[in-house]
Motif scaffolding. Structure first.
Motif, PDB file in Angstrom:
ATOM      1  N   TYR A   1       0.772  -0.928  -0.261  1.00 11.97           N
ATOM      2  CA  TYR A   1       0.145  -0.055  -0.033  1.00 11.97           C
ATOM      3  C   TYR A   1       0.871   1.242  -0.119  1.00 11.97           C
ATOM      4  O   TYR A   1       0.540   2.453  -0.693  1.00 11.97           O
ATOM      5  CB  TYR A   1      -0.716  -0.023   1.205  1.00 11.97           C
ATOM      6  N   ALA A   2       1.999   1.397   0.853  1.00 16.83           N
ATOM      7  CA  ALA A   2       2.787   2.609   0.833  1.00 16.83           C
ATOM      8  C   ALA A   2       3.408   2.591  -0.582  1.00 16.83           C
ATOM      9  O   ALA A   2       3.628   4.014  -0.983  1.00 16.83           O
ATOM     10  CB  ALA A   2       4.051   2.380   2.045  1.00 16.83           C
TER      11      ALA A   2
ATOM     12  N   GLN B   1      -3.386   5.994   4.422  1.00 18.02           N
ATOM     13  CA  GLN B   1      -4.372   5.717   5.293  1.00 18.02           C
ATOM     14  C   GLN B   1      -5.067   4.379   5.341  1.00 18.02           C
ATOM     15  O   GLN B   1      -5.032   3.810   6.687  1.00 18.02           O
ATOM     16  CB  GLN B   1      -5.702   6.618   4.983  1.00 18.02           C
ATOM     17  N   ASN B   2      -4.743   3.346   4.505  1.00 25.08           N
ATOM     18  CA  ASN B   2      -5.092   1.929   4.608  1.00 25.08           C
ATOM     19  C   ASN B   2      -3.950   1.295   5.347  1.00 25.08           C
ATOM     20  O   ASN B   2      -4.126   0.517   6.387  1.00 25.08           O
ATOM     21  CB  ASN B   2      -4.871   1.309   3.326  1.00 25.08           C
ATOM     22  N   VAL B   3      -2.824   1.821   5.520  1.00 26.54           N
ATOM     23  CA  VAL B   3      -1.775   1.313   6.341  1.00 26.54           C
ATOM     24  C   VAL B   3      -1.725   1.762   7.828  1.00 26.54           C
ATOM     25  O   VAL B   3      -1.575   1.002   8.517  1.00 26.54           O
ATOM     26  CB  VAL B   3      -0.357   1.771   5.608  1.00 26.54           C
TER      27      VAL B   3
ATOM     28  N   TRP C   1       2.987   7.409   6.500  1.00 30.85           N
ATOM     29  CA  TRP C   1       2.687   8.511   7.062  1.00 30.85           C
ATOM     30  C   TRP C   1       3.202   9.779   6.174  1.00 30.85           C
ATOM     31  O   TRP C   1       2.497  10.568   5.887  1.00 30.85           O
ATOM     32  CB  TRP C   1       3.348   8.580   8.598  1.00 30.85           C
ATOM     33  N   ALA C   2       4.409   9.566   5.793  1.00 28.58           N
ATOM     34  CA  ALA C   2       5.074  10.834   4.847  1.00 28.58           C
ATOM     35  C   ALA C   2       4.306  10.849   3.649  1.00 28.58           C
ATOM     36  O   ALA C   2       4.066  11.901   3.154  1.00 28.58           O
ATOM     37  CB  ALA C   2       6.519  10.495   4.721  1.00 28.58           C
ATOM     38  N   ARG C   3       3.943   9.979   3.094  1.00 25.43           N
ATOM     39  CA  ARG C   3       3.225   9.859   1.796  1.00 25.43           C
ATOM     40  C   ARG C   3       1.824  10.535   1.977  1.00 25.43           C
ATOM     41  O   ARG C   3       1.085  11.087   1.260  1.00 25.43           O
ATOM     42  CB  ARG C   3       3.033   8.642   1.161  1.00 25.43           C
ATOM     43  N   MET C   4       1.079  10.224   3.118  1.00 27.16           N
ATOM     44  CA  MET C   4      -0.059  10.636   3.602  1.00 27.16           C
ATOM     45  C   MET C   4      -0.086  12.169   3.713  1.00 27.16           C
ATOM     46  O   MET C   4      -0.791  13.088   3.276  1.00 27.16           O
ATOM     47  CB  MET C   4      -0.834  10.262   4.921  1.00 27.16           C
TER      48      MET C   4
END
Length: 569
Positions: A52-53, A73-75, A103-106
């Motif tokens: 997912y990431a 968010q899924n992660v 988190w960083a990609r979110m």
């Protein structure tokens, strides 16, 4: 072949490796598909978190921030509580809340989308995943990056609030609004009907839709008890608000509670219909078909409508508050979803699949998307990822689609609808094609302002498109004199003699007089955005004086002095 609990581990690893290789070589869409195939194999949480990431990274590379945010968010989390300006949250499976990359990609995606609370939450969570002491050099770099992310979110949110307050200051001014003038003329049967109906029909119909939605939204009751939020509201307010904006964005006006009420209304309607609060077209496409098969058309139609209309409103607000990347993203993803729906459900009746998939509705979204892309290009140039050709092609597509669309049989009986979704899209497309040729002409002029024949030809093409755009608009539309004024400017650049420019000046003066009936107190007039029209009239007066005095002839190629001194406005 290795297999754990029914999972083909070798297949997962092979797909993951292929996806990683595709991502490294820049084939992001193909990488996304491979990651998706691996996810379908349902590996364990650790592997699924990585997939997912990584898929989120592919989304960010594709500038598909809504789906990228959802994959992060899924992660990382089960749910984020909604707060001001952040409408797009939903439940997701918690896989690994300590996964820093997710988190960083979110955080990156949320910043682009203007979701400031979510952005801060993501960067703070990423920061919390790092050790509190004895950080490595790599971890120190990450710590600095995460802190900068929080700082950037705070600064951007403060700027957006300041912009909103300035916008509301203008919108709350009491003046004779165009819709008030249109209503007075309509009551006296003075609005022109027919093939080119008055712009009063457009603004009046847009006003009625928009205000009906606003009044419904203002009935909302919001009760906050700690972290809990209870909302009582009237459903379907989003339908009327978006219908008004799709008809004519100039109808937008708001009071100081607008943004708080809008956030609550979107949340209320989203929860009531189980709309998609997070993610973008990729998620919706995957889930909508499954939901339709399981639940039938009615609940899915309602959920899709709320989802799409929330995206449209978010796109409109972000575009007009200066968050252009976010605005373009929401409009583009809306179009992606609508075009997919039209292809997928082309044989399904409108009553089942919903109005949002009708050609006129899609055309309305295109009318919002195209100027947003243009504004992004004007602000950031090629750094925006948009080119002149991209904008020209979008305009040509809008023009072709409008021309090919069959008018409703009762179009003469519904002039406002007909004008909003047939007349105005064509006029706006022509104006942007004119702008495109204008930019090409300006690019050919060197620092000495020397013209070559190609530049002259291009400027004259620009003028012709602008004149065509003006002629497409209703005679009392405020954009008509503006289009003629830019057409005149193009002729000035091509060193056209007075025998051509002065008649155009007279057309501008006459068009200004006709449009003033409705648009004298419009935002464009109040903020002097029609200055080019006034300049044209002053130019006409000055040239007529010189002709009378014999200091110029109709073969003279006079231009305003500021055109020469400021060739690249």
């Amino acid at each position: 072949m290795a297999s754990v609990a029914g999972v083909d581990s070798n297949a997962v690893e092979r797909l993951k490796a292929e996806a990683n290789a595709l991502h490294r070589e820049g084939s992001y869409q193909a990488a996304y598909q491979k990651y998706s195939e691996a996810i379908k194999e349902k590996p364990d949480k650790a592997v699924l978190s990585i997939l997912y990431a990584n898929r989120a990274a592919s989304c960010l590379a594709l500038k598909e921030y809504m789906d990228g945010f959802h994959d992060g968010q899924n992660v990382c989390l089960c749910q984020i509580s909604s707060s001001k300006s952040d409408h797009l949250f939903s439940q997701a499976a918690k896989l690994d809340p300590t996964y820093v990359k997710a988190w960083a990609r979110m955080g990156t995606a949320a910043h682009v989308l203007g979701m400031w609370s979510a952005c801060r939450y993501a960067w703070q969570s990423a920061l919390a995943c790092l050790p509190t002491a004895n950080l490595t050099d790599a971890q120190l770099i990450l710590e600095r990056q995460f802190k900068e992310g929080i700082k950037a979110a705070d600064a951007a949110e403060a700027k957006s609030h300041s912009t909103a307050e300035k916008q509301l200051m203008y919108l709350n001014k009491d003046s004779s609004a165009p819709w008030d003038r249109a209503l007075a003329l309509a009551e006296e049967n003075q609005l022109v009907e027919g093939e080119l109906p008055s712009s009063g029909f457009v603004i009046l119909d847009a006003y009625r839709d928009f205000v009906r939605g606003i009044k419904a939204m203002q009935q909302i009751v919001i009760n906050r008890q700690g972290d809990n939020l209870r909302i009582k509201a009237i459903p379907n307010a989003l339908i009327d608000i978006t219908n008004g904006l799709l008809r004519d964005t100039r109808v937008f006006h708001a009071d100081s509670r607008f943004f708080e009420q809008l956030e609550a209304q979107i949340r209320y309607e989203g929860e009531a219909t189980a709309a998609w609060g997070s993610g973008g077209p990729k998620r919706v496409q995957k889930e909508a078909i499954a939901r339709q098969r399981k639940e039938g058309w009615l609940p899915v139609r309602r959920a899709l409508s709320v989802t799409v209309r929330a995206w449209i409103i978010k796109g409109f607000i972000d575009t007009n508050m200066g968050s252009l990347i976010s605005g373009v993203e929401f409009y583009q993803r809306t179009l992606d979803l609508l075009e997919w729906g039209r292809r997928t459900w082309h044989n399904v009746a409108s009553e089942d699949r919903g109005i949002i998939f009708e050609a006129s509705f899609v055309r309305g979204v295109r009318r919002l998307h195209l100027p947003a892309v243009l504004r992004l290009y004007l602000k950031e140039g090629v750094q925006s990822g948009v080119s002149l050709e991209t904008i020209a092609n979008l305009a040509r597509e809008l023009m072709a689609e409008t021309e090919a669309s069959v008018r409703p049989p009762d179009y003469l009986l519904n002039p406002g609808f007909y004008a909003s979704f047939w007349i105005y899209p064509a006029a706006e497309a022509l104006s942007i094609i004119g702008w495109y040729h204008m930019q090409l002409g300006l690019q050919r002029i060197d620092s000495k302002l020397d013209l070559d024949q190609e530049a002259v030809k291009t400027f004259r093409q620009a003028s012709q498109y602008y004149i065509q755009a003006a002629d497409r608009y209703p005679e009392d539309e405020e954009e008509r004199p503006s289009m003629l004024a830019v057409a005149l400017e193009a002729l000035w650049w091509s060193e056209t003699p007075l025998r051509e420019t002065l008649p155009l000046c007279r057309r501008i003066r006459a068009a200004m007089s006709k449009s003033a009936t409705l648009w004298k107190s419009s935002q464009k007039s109040v903020t002097n955005q029609n200055a080019k029209c006034k300049d044209a009239v002053q130019f006409l007066i000055a040239c007529e004086k010189e002709l009378a005095e014999g200091t110029a002839t109709l073969d003279s190629t006079l231009v305003p002095t500021d055109l020469v001194s400021n060739p690249f406005p």
